[in-house]
Design a protein around this motif. Sequence first.
Motif, short mmCIF file in Angstrom:
data_model
loop_
_atom_site.label_atom_id
_atom_site.label_comp_id
_atom_site.label_asym_id
_atom_site.label_seq_id
_atom_site.Cartn_x
_atom_site.Cartn_y
_atom_site.Cartn_z
N PHE A 145 0.95 -1.14 0.18
CA PHE A 145 -0.09 0.02 0.11
C PHE A 145 0.80 1.19 -0.17
CE2 PHE A 145 -2.60 -2.92 2.73
CZ PHE A 145 -3.67 -3.40 1.78
N GLU B 269 -11.33 -13.46 13.92
CA GLU B 269 -11.80 -13.21 15.35
C GLU B 269 -13.25 -13.49 15.66
OE1 GLU B 269 -10.31 -9.87 17.45
OE2 GLU B 269 -9.14 -9.43 15.51
N HIS C 11 -6.94 -13.45 18.51
CA HIS C 11 -6.40 -12.66 19.58
C HIS C 11 -6.55 -13.50 20.90
CE1 HIS C 11 -4.76 -9.04 17.74
NE2 HIS C 11 -5.73 -8.88 17.02
N ALA D 157 2.25 -4.78 3.66
CA ALA D 157 1.39 -5.03 4.50
C ALA D 157 1.50 -6.53 4.91
CB ALA D 157 -0.04 -4.51 4.64
N PHE E 238 4.25 0.41 1.38
CA PHE E 238 4.39 -0.10 2.34
C PHE E 238 3.63 -1.59 2.35
CE2 PHE E 238 1.80 -1.66 6.36
CZ PHE E 238 2.70 -1.84 7.20
N ASN F 79 -1.02 -6.52 16.92
CA ASN F 79 -2.03 -5.64 16.12
C ASN F 79 -0.94 -5.11 14.99
OD1 ASN F 79 -4.09 -5.93 17.49
ND2 ASN F 79 -3.54 -4.15 19.15
N GLY F 80 -1.65 -5.22 13.73
CA GLY F 80 -0.90 -4.79 12.42
C GLY F 80 0.10 -5.55 11.85
N ALA F 81 0.11 -6.72 12.53
CA ALA F 81 0.92 -8.02 11.65
C ALA F 81 0.55 -8.46 10.30
CB ALA F 81 1.03 -9.32 12.52
N GLY F 82 -0.44 -8.18 9.94
CA GLY F 82 -1.17 -8.43 8.54
C GLY F 82 -2.08 -9.54 8.38
N LYS F 83 -2.66 -9.95 9.77
CA LYS F 83 -3.50 -11.14 9.53
C LYS F 83 -4.70 -10.91 8.62
CE LYS F 83 -3.81 -10.76 14.00
NZ LYS F 83 -3.06 -9.75 14.38
N THR F 84 -5.46 -9.49 9.01
CA THR F 84 -6.54 -9.40 8.14
C THR F 84 -6.40 -9.10 6.70
OG1 THR F 84 -7.77 -8.56 10.49
CG2 THR F 84 -8.61 -7.97 8.15
N THR F 85 -5.22 -8.56 6.48
CA THR F 85 -4.99 -8.31 5.19
C THR F 85 -4.72 -9.51 4.31
OG1 THR F 85 -3.86 -6.17 5.71
CG2 THR F 85 -3.44 -7.02 3.64
N1 LIG Z 1 -5.88 -0.63 2.58
C1 LIG Z 1 -5.04 -0.02 3.34
N2 LIG Z 1 -4.07 0.86 3.14
C2 LIG Z 1 -3.06 1.22 3.90
N3 LIG Z 1 -2.34 0.39 4.82
C3 LIG Z 1 -3.17 -0.84 5.08
C4 LIG Z 1 -4.46 -1.14 4.45
N4 LIG Z 1 -4.70 -2.12 4.89
C5 LIG Z 1 -4.10 -2.37 6.04
N5 LIG Z 1 -3.19 -1.44 5.92
C6 LIG Z 1 -1.93 -1.70 7.16
O1 LIG Z 1 -1.45 -2.90 7.05
C7 LIG Z 1 -1.00 -3.35 8.18
C8 LIG Z 1 -1.68 -4.45 8.49
O2 LIG Z 1 -2.93 -4.47 8.89
P1 LIG Z 1 -3.75 -5.76 9.35
O3 LIG Z 1 -5.22 -5.16 9.54
O4 LIG Z 1 -4.05 -6.64 8.20
O5 LIG Z 1 -3.24 -6.22 10.68
P2 LIG Z 1 -3.91 -7.32 11.68
O6 LIG Z 1 -2.76 -8.17 11.78
O7 LIG Z 1 -5.20 -7.79 11.01
O8 LIG Z 1 -4.04 -6.39 12.70
P3 LIG Z 1 -5.25 -6.34 13.77
O9 LIG Z 1 -5.04 -7.55 14.98
O10 LIG Z 1 -5.28 -5.27 14.69
O11 LIG Z 1 -6.60 -6.52 13.36
C9 LIG Z 1 -1.54 -2.24 9.15
O12 LIG Z 1 -0.25 -1.36 9.51
C10 LIG Z 1 -2.20 -1.42 8.37
O13 LIG Z 1 -2.56 -0.08 8.81
#
Ligand SMILES: Nc1ncnc2c1ncn2[C@@H]1O[C@H](COP(=O)(O)OP(=O)(O)OP(=O)(O)O)[C@@H](O)[C@H]1O
Length: 250
Positions: free
Chosen positions: A15, A172, A203, A20, A18, A40-46
């Motif tokens: 992105f 989750e 989590h 992700a 960055f 948090n922010g590790a990239g799981k949801t992405t």
């Molecule tokens: N569309 C996007 N544009 C820019 N950055 C993004 C986008 N989607 C996710 N990110 C960034 O990518 C990183 C990973 O986010 P993600 O939501 O996948 O983490 P996560 O492991 O699911 O966290 P959480 O446990 O908090 O849900 C974060 O830094 C987030 O800000």
Amino acid sequence: MATAALTIDNIGVEFSGFRAVDGVSMIVDEGELRVLIGANGAGKTTLMDLISGKTESTSGHVYLYEDEITNKSEHAIARAGVGRKFQIPSVFKDLTVRRNLEVASCPSPSVFANLGFGFPRPSRDKVDATLELVGLAEEEGLPAAILSHGQTQWLELGMLMVQDPKILLLDEPTAGMTQAETQKTARLINELRGRHTILVVEHDMTFVREIAERITVMHLGQVLAEGSIAQIETDEKVRRAYLGSHGIVS
Ligand SMILES: Nc1ncnc2c1ncn2[C@@H]1O[C@H](COP(=O)(O)OP(=O)(O)OP(=O)(O)O)[C@@H](O)[C@H]1O
């Protein structure tokens, strides 16, 4: 040898510079229950978004069994057999619990209903079995609007299950649940073990301990470790990665 249901090969997304998700590879076997954890922010949801087509990858490949599903539309990926449950459930609040499952199980229910035929037999059996499995048999006639938060989550899980997905992605599933609801969800997911292939992001480590066989830990967009709960909890890299966050021990 186990059959790979989901194969993720070096997948990544950027992105605005960055990364992700950065070169993640993993295989989820048919019938496996895999748990994905990470701070948090590790990239799981992405990563879930990349599998389900919500986000387009900028590198790598995703396969559902033999079929490549990389960067297909969300709709096409769902049709191919990827069922995804989001944190916020989407049920039809005005319909009864049973009707929600019927609608989910039948591609064009109105045709049967309008003709007065009811639902085809296999669907009805499947709906009955699912009502039992998700523990909502007694609530089958209630409108979904009056279900508790936990019951609504179980209904949505049931709505995915009646579609017989090749893999279920659960983001989750215990978020916002009471302790009793979380325990019931753990029992439910344990019941699904072996019958469905499931990838769960979670989590709540108490819950993870109750359901996990194999865990994948993500950190800064990459896979940091993979193994049993005992292996993960004693892994030095994992301990370091969790320092300063909520911690892996709950
Ligand atoms: N569309 C996007 N544009 C820019 N950055 C993004 C986008 N989607 C996710 N990110 C960034 O990518 C990183 C990973 O986010 P993600 O939501 O996948 O983490 P996560 O492991 O699911 O966290 P959480 O446990 O908090 O849900 C974060 O830094 C987030 O800000």
